[in-house]
Design a protein around this motif. Structure first.
Motif, PDB file in Angstrom:
ATOM      1  N   MET A  88       0.817  -1.209   0.000  1.00  0.00           N
ATOM      2  CA  MET A  88       0.000   0.000   0.000  1.00  0.00           C
ATOM      3  C   MET A  88       0.857   1.269   0.000  1.00  0.00           C
ATOM      4  SD  MET A  88      -2.926   1.522  -0.009  1.00  0.00           S
ATOM      5  CE  MET A  88      -4.254   0.469   0.525  1.00  0.00           C
ATOM      6  N   LEU A  89       1.920   1.316   0.814  1.00  0.00           N
ATOM      7  CA  LEU A  89       2.743   2.524   0.881  1.00  0.00           C
ATOM      8  C   LEU A  89       3.394   2.841  -0.459  1.00  0.00           C
ATOM      9  CD1 LEU A  89       4.451   2.227   4.382  1.00  0.00           C
ATOM     10  CD2 LEU A  89       2.743   3.896   3.660  1.00  0.00           C
ATOM     11  N   ASN A  90       3.737   1.801  -1.230  1.00  0.00           N
ATOM     12  CA  ASN A  90       4.368   2.058  -2.527  1.00  0.00           C
ATOM     13  C   ASN A  90       3.395   2.724  -3.496  1.00  0.00           C
ATOM     14  OD1 ASN A  90       2.909  -0.327  -2.588  1.00  0.00           O
ATOM     15  ND2 ASN A  90       4.070  -1.139  -4.301  1.00  0.00           N
ATOM     16  N   ASP A  91       2.085   2.654  -3.218  1.00  0.00           N
ATOM     17  CA  ASP A  91       1.091   3.354  -4.033  1.00  0.00           C
ATOM     18  C   ASP A  91       0.896   4.790  -3.568  1.00  0.00           C
ATOM     19  OD1 ASP A  91       0.525   1.081  -5.597  1.00  0.00           O
ATOM     20  OD2 ASP A  91      -0.901   0.354  -4.099  1.00  0.00           O
ATOM     21  N   THR A 109      21.561  -0.084  10.373  1.00  0.00           N
ATOM     22  CA  THR A 109      21.175  -1.167  11.285  1.00  0.00           C
ATOM     23  C   THR A 109      19.670  -1.292  11.450  1.00  0.00           C
ATOM     24  OG1 THR A 109      21.734   0.380  13.071  1.00  0.00           O
ATOM     25  CG2 THR A 109      23.290  -1.400  12.621  1.00  0.00           C
ATOM     26  N   GLY A 110      18.910  -0.482  10.725  1.00  0.00           N
ATOM     27  CA  GLY A 110      17.473  -0.664  10.723  1.00  0.00           C
ATOM     28  C   GLY A 110      16.674   0.588  11.015  1.00  0.00           C
ATOM     29  N   TRP A 111      15.404   0.534  10.653  1.00  0.00           N
ATOM     30  CA  TRP A 111      14.495   1.654  10.878  1.00  0.00           C
ATOM     31  C   TRP A 111      13.060   1.151  10.741  1.00  0.00           C
ATOM     32  CZ3 TRP A 111      11.507   3.321   6.581  1.00  0.00           C
ATOM     33  CH2 TRP A 111      11.886   2.760   5.357  1.00  0.00           C
ATOM     34  N   ILE A 112      12.131   1.964  11.222  1.00  0.00           N
ATOM     35  CA  ILE A 112      10.717   1.597  11.156  1.00  0.00           C
ATOM     36  C   ILE A 112       9.885   2.864  11.035  1.00  0.00           C
ATOM     37  CG2 ILE A 112      10.461   1.614  13.668  1.00  0.00           C
ATOM     38  CD1 ILE A 112       8.400  -0.609  13.412  1.00  0.00           C
ATOM     39  N   MET A 113       8.802   2.782  10.260  1.00  0.00           N
ATOM     40  CA  MET A 113       7.877   3.907  10.208  1.00  0.00           C
ATOM     41  C   MET A 113       6.455   3.377  10.215  1.00  0.00           C
ATOM     42  SD  MET A 113       8.168   5.330   6.308  1.00  0.00           S
ATOM     43  CE  MET A 113       7.960   4.260   4.870  1.00  0.00           C
ATOM     44  N   LEU A 152       2.509   0.275   7.966  1.00  0.00           N
ATOM     45  CA  LEU A 152       3.753   0.026   8.699  1.00  0.00           C
ATOM     46  C   LEU A 152       4.825  -0.499   7.756  1.00  0.00           C
ATOM     47  CD1 LEU A 152       5.078  -0.197  11.597  1.00  0.00           C
ATOM     48  CD2 LEU A 152       4.410  -2.604  11.518  1.00  0.00           C
ATOM     49  N   TYR A 153       6.049   0.005   7.928  1.00  0.00           N
ATOM     50  CA  TYR A 153       7.208  -0.542   7.213  1.00  0.00           C
ATOM     51  C   TYR A 153       8.301  -0.748   8.256  1.00  0.00           C
ATOM     52  CZ  TYR A 153      10.567  -1.460   3.529  1.00  0.00           C
ATOM     53  OH  TYR A 153      11.490  -2.068   2.702  1.00  0.00           O
ATOM     54  N   ASN A 154       8.683  -1.996   8.480  1.00  0.00           N
ATOM     55  CA  ASN A 154       9.665  -2.332   9.513  1.00  0.00           C
ATOM     56  C   ASN A 154      10.913  -2.909   8.862  1.00  0.00           C
ATOM     57  OD1 ASN A 154      11.101  -3.232  11.751  1.00  0.00           O
ATOM     58  ND2 ASN A 154       9.269  -3.921  12.831  1.00  0.00           N
ATOM     59  N   ALA A 155      12.025  -2.179   8.978  1.00  0.00           N
ATOM     60  CA  ALA A 155      13.280  -2.616   8.376  1.00  0.00           C
ATOM     61  C   ALA A 155      14.337  -2.922   9.437  1.00  0.00           C
ATOM     62  CB  ALA A 155      13.806  -1.543   7.414  1.00  0.00           C
ATOM     63  N   PHE A 209       4.957   7.930  13.085  1.00  0.00           N
ATOM     64  CA  PHE A 209       6.308   7.980  13.630  1.00  0.00           C
ATOM     65  C   PHE A 209       7.325   7.365  12.668  1.00  0.00           C
ATOM     66  CE2 PHE A 209       4.501   3.924  14.788  1.00  0.00           C
ATOM     67  CZ  PHE A 209       5.522   3.024  14.539  1.00  0.00           C
ATOM     68  N   LEU A 210       8.564   7.756  12.873  1.00  0.00           N
ATOM     69  CA  LEU A 210       9.705   7.193  12.143  1.00  0.00           C
ATOM     70  C   LEU A 210      10.864   7.130  13.111  1.00  0.00           C
ATOM     71  CD1 LEU A 210      11.359   6.448   9.534  1.00  0.00           C
ATOM     72  CD2 LEU A 210      11.691   8.902   9.216  1.00  0.00           C
ATOM     73  N   THR A 211      11.493   5.963  13.254  1.00  0.00           N
ATOM     74  CA  THR A 211      12.716   5.865  14.045  1.00  0.00           C
ATOM     75  C   THR A 211      13.779   5.174  13.208  1.00  0.00           C
ATOM     76  OG1 THR A 211      12.241   3.721  15.098  1.00  0.00           O
ATOM     77  CG2 THR A 211      11.374   5.682  16.174  1.00  0.00           C
ATOM     78  N   LEU A 212      15.013   5.639  13.341  1.00  0.00           N
ATOM     79  CA  LEU A 212      16.132   5.121  12.557  1.00  0.00           C
ATOM     80  C   LEU A 212      17.300   4.842  13.481  1.00  0.00           C
ATOM     81  CD1 LEU A 212      15.008   8.053  11.147  1.00  0.00           C
ATOM     82  CD2 LEU A 212      16.043   6.948   9.177  1.00  0.00           C
ATOM     83  N   SER A 213      18.141   3.881  13.105  1.00  0.00           N
ATOM     84  CA  SER A 213      19.293   3.553  13.951  1.00  0.00           C
ATOM     85  C   SER A 213      20.577   3.511  13.139  1.00  0.00           C
ATOM     86  CB  SER A 213      19.083   2.212  14.644  1.00  0.00           C
ATOM     87  OG  SER A 213      19.077   1.160  13.700  1.00  0.00           O
ATOM     88  N   HIS A 214      21.666   3.765  13.835  1.00  0.00           N
ATOM     89  CA  HIS A 214      23.000   3.726  13.223  1.00  0.00           C
ATOM     90  C   HIS A 214      23.946   3.042  14.203  1.00  0.00           C
ATOM     91  CE1 HIS A 214      26.604   4.902  11.070  1.00  0.00           C
ATOM     92  NE2 HIS A 214      25.838   5.351  10.089  1.00  0.00           N
TER      93      HIS A 214
END
Length: 205
Positions: free
Chosen positions: A1-4, A22-26, A38-41, A110-115
């Motif tokens: 859905m998000l890609n649309d 090292t990952g992220w999620i929105m 939701l997109y969980n990476a 929300f969006l969180t990212l890690s390094h």
């Protein structure tokens, strides 16, 4: 859905992977059932531990995104980590991070990212915040299109040209052109035709 809903989605995702290795999620439109989109990476192993241990209810970063607007580095979040979530995360090299949260029309996203190696720079935080604000507008807020801009797109959809649109809406042709340009920019469209197609596909009209 998000890609649309998000233009150039694959390219945008690739950029996020590069920024947060090292990952992220929105998530968009959070309710008691979870996010609507939701997109969980984050790493699969970390996701499993997080879910198995119900870390969400003790995660200071998740708590911050539920109670704040804006952006903050994980290291600046002052909510107590009573369950040791952040210590457990470091075993997966989630050492530094960024949290971004926004409420649009009463809906929390929300969006969180890690390094693994360093804090996010001010420039990266500003870039991610601008990108996330654009995405939330696209996903939840009809790309922040005004009623006037939607009227112009609706006329284009119905096969009217610039002059007919101006006559029907009672505005100058230059105003039609200006609103069309703004609509294209908000939708990430290269032409009026593409803008109409995007708006129709997303049920904006």
């Amino acid at each position: 859905m998000l890609n649309d809903l998000i233009p150039n989605f694959d390219d945008e995702i690739a950029q996020m992977h590069a920024l947060a290795p090292t990952g992220w999620i929105m998530g968009f439109n959070l309710t008691y059932r979870g996010p609507e989109h939701l997109y969980n990476a984050y790493p699969e192993a970390w996701r499993k531990i997080y879910e198995d241990r119900n870390y969400f209810f003790g995660d200071p970063i998740a708590m911050w995104t539920m109670t704040h607007d804006g952006a903050d580095r994980w290291s600046d979040v002052r909510i107590p980590d009573l369950r040791g979530v952040m210590s457990a995360a470091k075993k997966f090299k989630l050492n530094y991070g960024l949290a971004i949260s926004r409420k649009v029309a009463g809906k929390r996203s929300f969006l969180t990212l890690s390094h693994p190696d360093r804090e996010f720079t001010d420039e990266e935080i500003a870039r991610c915040t601008a990108k996330f604000n654009l995405w939330t507008d696209m996903v939840l807020n009809r790309a922040a299109l005004t009623a006037a801009e939607l009227d112009v797109l609706r006329c284009f959809r119905d096969g009217q040209g610039q002059q007919d649109t101006a006559t029907n809406l009672g505005i100058a042709e230059s105003t039609v052109k200006q609103r069309a340009v703004k609509a294209c920019a908000k939708l990430g469209a290269k032409s009026r035709t593409q803008a109409v197609a995007i708006a129709v596909a997303r049920n904006y009209l």
